[in-house]
Write a protein that holds these residues in place. Structure first.
Motif: not given
Length: 200
Positions: A88, A92, A108
Motif C-alpha cells: 500500500i 491512501c 495499491i
C-alpha cells in the motif's frame, strides 16, 4: 454492544444512525483509529513498527510480507483484512466500516480511496451510514488516485487505471479506466510488447 458485534452489524449490511448505541461505539472506534494513524503518520517507523501499528488498527495479525508507505488514513480500522505480499503506497484512505478485504499480492497506489459507506439520498436520511464491502482480489493493481465505491469487488489479476472511479464489479484479468470506470481490455489478450509499454 462490543466492537465484534458492531463489525458483525456492519457485515450484515445493517445501517447505523446517530443517537444509537451502534453509532456511539462507532465514534469510539473512530477516535481510536485516529489515535493510531496519528502515531503511524507522525514520525518515521521501521517496517516492523508499521506492521505492529497496522495490527493494532485492524485488530488482526499483519503478515511479515506486508509493506505500507505512510501516511495512511482510516476512520474505523477494525474491518480491514489484509493478505500476504500486499503493498500500500502513501496517502491512501480506507473507510472500512462496511469491510475491506485485500487479497494476496495486491498493489495499491498513491492516494487510493476505498469507501464502504453510503448515505441516504433524502436530507432526513443523510446522516444514516449504509455499509457495503469492498473486496480486492489476489494480485490486483489499483493505480494512483483511484476511488473504489461501496459494494464493489475487483477480480483477481485485474488492473484499475490511475484516477478511475470504480462503481461496479470488475471481472478478473481486466483493465478498467475512467469515471465511472469502464472495461478497457483483457490482460490475457495483450502481446508481450503491449504488456511492457501499455500506459494506464
Amino acid at each position: 454492544m462490543d466492537t465484534a458485534q458492531l463489525i458483525q452489524h456492519f457485515n450484515q449490511g445493517k445501517s447505523v444512525t446517530p443517537g444509537t448505541p451502534e453509532h456511539d461505539l462507532l465514534l469510539q472506534c473512530s477516535n481510536e483509529a485516529m489515535r493510531i494513524t496519528a502515531e503511524l503518520n507522525a514520525a518515521y517507523h521501521s517496517p516492523e513498527q508499521i506492521r505492529e501499528l497496522m495490527s493494532q488498527l485492524t485488530g488482526k495479525p499483519i503478515d511479515a510480507t506486508f509493506t505500507l508507505f505512510p501516511p495512511f488514513y482510516s476512520d474505523f480500522g477494525k474491518n480491514i483484512t489484509i493478505g500476504k505480499n500486499v503493498f500500500i503506497n502513501a496517502c491512501c484512505c480506507f473507510q472500512d466500516q462496511g469491510g475491506i478485504h485485500i487479497g494476496d499480492g495486491a498493489l495499491i497506489g498513491h492516494r487510493v480511496v476505498l469507501a464502504t459507506i453510503n448515505h441516504g439520498f433524502l436530507p432526513e436520511e443523510r446522516s444514516c451510514c449504509r455499509p457495503a464491502p469492498v473486496v480486492i482480489g489476489r494480485n490486483v493493481w489499483i493505480g494512483s488516485g483511484a476511488v473504489v465505491l461501496p459494494g464493489v469487488s475487483i477480480g483477481e489479476n485485474a488492473i484499475v487505471a490511475a484516477g478511475a472511479v470504480v462503481t461496479r464489479d470488475v471481472d478478473p484479468g481486466c483493465i478498467v479506466a475512467g469515471i465511472p470506470a469502464r472495461f478497457v481490455r483483457s490482460i490475457a489478450g495483450m502481446s508481450p510488447q503491449e504488456k511492457q509499454s501499455y500506459i494506464i
